[in-house]
Design a protein around this motif. Sequence first.
Motif, PDB file in Angstrom:
ATOM      1  N   GLY A   1       0.819  -1.203   0.000  1.00  0.00           N
ATOM      2  CA  GLY A   1       0.000   0.000   0.000  1.00  0.00           C
ATOM      3  C   GLY A   1       0.857   1.259   0.000  1.00  0.00           C
ATOM      4  O   GLY A   1       2.034   1.234   0.339  1.00  0.00           O
ATOM      5  N   TRP A   2       0.268   2.355  -0.402  1.00  0.00           N
ATOM      6  CA  TRP A   2       0.955   3.656  -0.455  1.00  0.00           C
ATOM      7  C   TRP A   2       0.677   4.435   0.810  1.00  0.00           C
ATOM      8  O   TRP A   2      -0.446   4.452   1.297  1.00  0.00           O
ATOM      9  N   THR A   3       1.707   5.114   1.304  1.00  0.00           N
ATOM     10  CA  THR A   3       1.543   5.962   2.478  1.00  0.00           C
ATOM     11  C   THR A   3       2.216   7.298   2.197  1.00  0.00           C
ATOM     12  O   THR A   3       3.396   7.335   1.854  1.00  0.00           O
ATOM     13  N   GLU A   4       1.454   8.379   2.341  1.00  0.00           N
ATOM     14  CA  GLU A   4       2.046   9.707   2.154  1.00  0.00           C
ATOM     15  C   GLU A   4       2.864  10.065   3.388  1.00  0.00           C
ATOM     16  O   GLU A   4       2.449   9.830   4.516  1.00  0.00           O
ATOM     17  N   VAL A   5       4.041  10.611   3.163  1.00  0.00           N
ATOM     18  CA  VAL A   5       4.892  11.044   4.270  1.00  0.00           C
ATOM     19  C   VAL A   5       4.404  12.421   4.703  1.00  0.00           C
ATOM     20  O   VAL A   5       4.327  13.354   3.896  1.00  0.00           O
ATOM     21  N   LYS A   6       4.058  12.541   5.984  1.00  0.00           N
ATOM     22  CA  LYS A   6       3.579  13.816   6.523  1.00  0.00           C
ATOM     23  C   LYS A   6       4.750  14.714   6.891  1.00  0.00           C
ATOM     24  O   LYS A   6       5.820  14.233   7.242  1.00  0.00           O
TER      25      LYS A   6
ATOM     26  N   SER B   1      10.084  -5.261  -0.587  1.00  0.00           N
ATOM     27  CA  SER B   1      11.183  -5.938   0.109  1.00  0.00           C
ATOM     28  C   SER B   1      12.111  -4.833   0.579  1.00  0.00           C
ATOM     29  O   SER B   1      13.141  -4.560  -0.009  1.00  0.00           O
ATOM     30  N   GLY B   2      11.708  -4.144   1.612  1.00  0.00           N
ATOM     31  CA  GLY B   2      12.327  -2.903   2.068  1.00  0.00           C
ATOM     32  C   GLY B   2      11.262  -1.827   1.966  1.00  0.00           C
ATOM     33  O   GLY B   2      10.070  -2.114   1.980  1.00  0.00           O
ATOM     34  N   ILE B   3      11.696  -0.587   1.815  1.00  0.00           N
ATOM     35  CA  ILE B   3      10.748   0.521   1.648  1.00  0.00           C
ATOM     36  C   ILE B   3      11.108   1.270   0.384  1.00  0.00           C
ATOM     37  O   ILE B   3      12.241   1.709   0.205  1.00  0.00           O
ATOM     38  N   LYS B   4      10.129   1.400  -0.499  1.00  0.00           N
ATOM     39  CA  LYS B   4      10.319   2.151  -1.739  1.00  0.00           C
ATOM     40  C   LYS B   4       9.794   3.557  -1.507  1.00  0.00           C
ATOM     41  O   LYS B   4       8.650   3.751  -1.095  1.00  0.00           O
ATOM     42  N   TYR B   5      10.654   4.539  -1.738  1.00  0.00           N
ATOM     43  CA  TYR B   5      10.280   5.943  -1.579  1.00  0.00           C
ATOM     44  C   TYR B   5      10.076   6.556  -2.959  1.00  0.00           C
ATOM     45  O   TYR B   5      10.919   6.406  -3.835  1.00  0.00           O
ATOM     46  N   TYR B   6       8.959   7.232  -3.131  1.00  0.00           N
ATOM     47  CA  TYR B   6       8.683   8.023  -4.319  1.00  0.00           C
ATOM     48  C   TYR B   6       8.824   9.478  -3.883  1.00  0.00           C
ATOM     49  O   TYR B   6       8.044   9.961  -3.074  1.00  0.00           O
ATOM     50  N   LEU B   7       9.841  10.146  -4.396  1.00  0.00           N
ATOM     51  CA  LEU B   7      10.144  11.501  -3.964  1.00  0.00           C
ATOM     52  C   LEU B   7       9.943  12.501  -5.086  1.00  0.00           C
ATOM     53  O   LEU B   7      10.254  12.226  -6.242  1.00  0.00           O
TER      54      LEU B   7
ATOM     55  N   ALA C   1      11.957  10.944  -8.203  1.00  0.00           N
ATOM     56  CA  ALA C   1      12.969   9.939  -7.868  1.00  0.00           C
ATOM     57  C   ALA C   1      12.302   8.762  -7.174  1.00  0.00           C
ATOM     58  O   ALA C   1      11.327   8.917  -6.446  1.00  0.00           O
ATOM     59  N   VAL C   2      12.853   7.586  -7.444  1.00  0.00           N
ATOM     60  CA  VAL C   2      12.421   6.369  -6.769  1.00  0.00           C
ATOM     61  C   VAL C   2      13.671   5.749  -6.170  1.00  0.00           C
ATOM     62  O   VAL C   2      14.653   5.506  -6.878  1.00  0.00           O
ATOM     63  N   VAL C   3      13.643   5.517  -4.869  1.00  0.00           N
ATOM     64  CA  VAL C   3      14.785   4.929  -4.170  1.00  0.00           C
ATOM     65  C   VAL C   3      14.267   3.839  -3.235  1.00  0.00           C
ATOM     66  O   VAL C   3      13.230   4.004  -2.599  1.00  0.00           O
ATOM     67  N   VAL C   4      14.969   2.709  -3.226  1.00  0.00           N
ATOM     68  CA  VAL C   4      14.584   1.600  -2.356  1.00  0.00           C
ATOM     69  C   VAL C   4      15.595   1.504  -1.224  1.00  0.00           C
ATOM     70  O   VAL C   4      16.797   1.435  -1.454  1.00  0.00           O
ATOM     71  N   VAL C   5      15.073   1.502  -0.002  1.00  0.00           N
ATOM     72  CA  VAL C   5      15.904   1.394   1.193  1.00  0.00           C
ATOM     73  C   VAL C   5      15.641   0.028   1.818  1.00  0.00           C
ATOM     74  O   VAL C   5      14.492  -0.350   2.035  1.00  0.00           O
ATOM     75  N   THR C   6      16.733  -0.694   2.071  1.00  0.00           N
ATOM     76  CA  THR C   6      16.647  -1.994   2.725  1.00  0.00           C
ATOM     77  C   THR C   6      17.382  -1.875   4.052  1.00  0.00           C
ATOM     78  O   THR C   6      18.601  -2.061   4.116  1.00  0.00           O
ATOM     79  N   PRO C   7      16.662  -1.513   5.121  1.00  0.00           N
ATOM     80  CA  PRO C   7      17.307  -1.208   6.404  1.00  0.00           C
ATOM     81  C   PRO C   7      18.162  -2.336   6.970  1.00  0.00           C
ATOM     82  O   PRO C   7      19.251  -2.096   7.472  1.00  0.00           O
ATOM     83  N   TRP C   8      17.686  -3.578   6.893  1.00  0.00           N
ATOM     84  CA  TRP C   8      18.432  -4.685   7.481  1.00  0.00           C
ATOM     85  C   TRP C   8      19.727  -4.978   6.729  1.00  0.00           C
ATOM     86  O   TRP C   8      20.640  -5.558   7.283  1.00  0.00           O
ATOM     87  N   ALA C   9      19.832  -4.539   5.471  1.00  0.00           N
ATOM     88  CA  ALA C   9      21.062  -4.724   4.692  1.00  0.00           C
ATOM     89  C   ALA C   9      21.882  -3.434   4.653  1.00  0.00           C
ATOM     90  O   ALA C   9      22.914  -3.373   3.990  1.00  0.00           O
ATOM     91  N   HIS C  10      21.399  -2.401   5.327  1.00  0.00           N
ATOM     92  CA  HIS C  10      22.060  -1.095   5.346  1.00  0.00           C
ATOM     93  C   HIS C  10      22.353  -0.620   3.923  1.00  0.00           C
ATOM     94  O   HIS C  10      23.459  -0.185   3.623  1.00  0.00           O
TER      95      HIS C  10
END
Length: 139
Positions: free
Chosen positions: A34-39, A86-92, A109-118
Amino acid sequence: MEKPRLKLPLLTLFLLLSASSSAQVNAAGRKVGGWTEVKDVKNNEEVQELGRYCVREYNRVLQEKQGGGELLSFSEVVKAETQVVSGIKYYLKISATTSSGGARRIYDAVVVVTPWAHSRELIDFEPNHPSKHFLDILV
């Protein structure tokens, strides 16, 4: 002849289990996919740092693949959404200027962050196209 008393409770249980498994939720309580807007994106340091990262990566790739070009200077992230994958995809939606002092432009921009893999990976970076689903409102 046997009475069908157990069929209704079993059918009800099956339907409840099916409905609950179709709305998967991750540990943070977000619906997966699902999509979540960053406040309050302008005061969100994590999102602003991701925007800086995107511009740095764009400039690095531009220099490596094209031997230079019009580099960008980060201004700010003006809008952001996340999607749990599989991580968090940010649409900026990033505001940036050219290094020669050109006018501010908006970039997607689209960037994928995988916190557990840093790790984080820039997937896409391009000038704003208002037809994209979350970018319909021009800044």
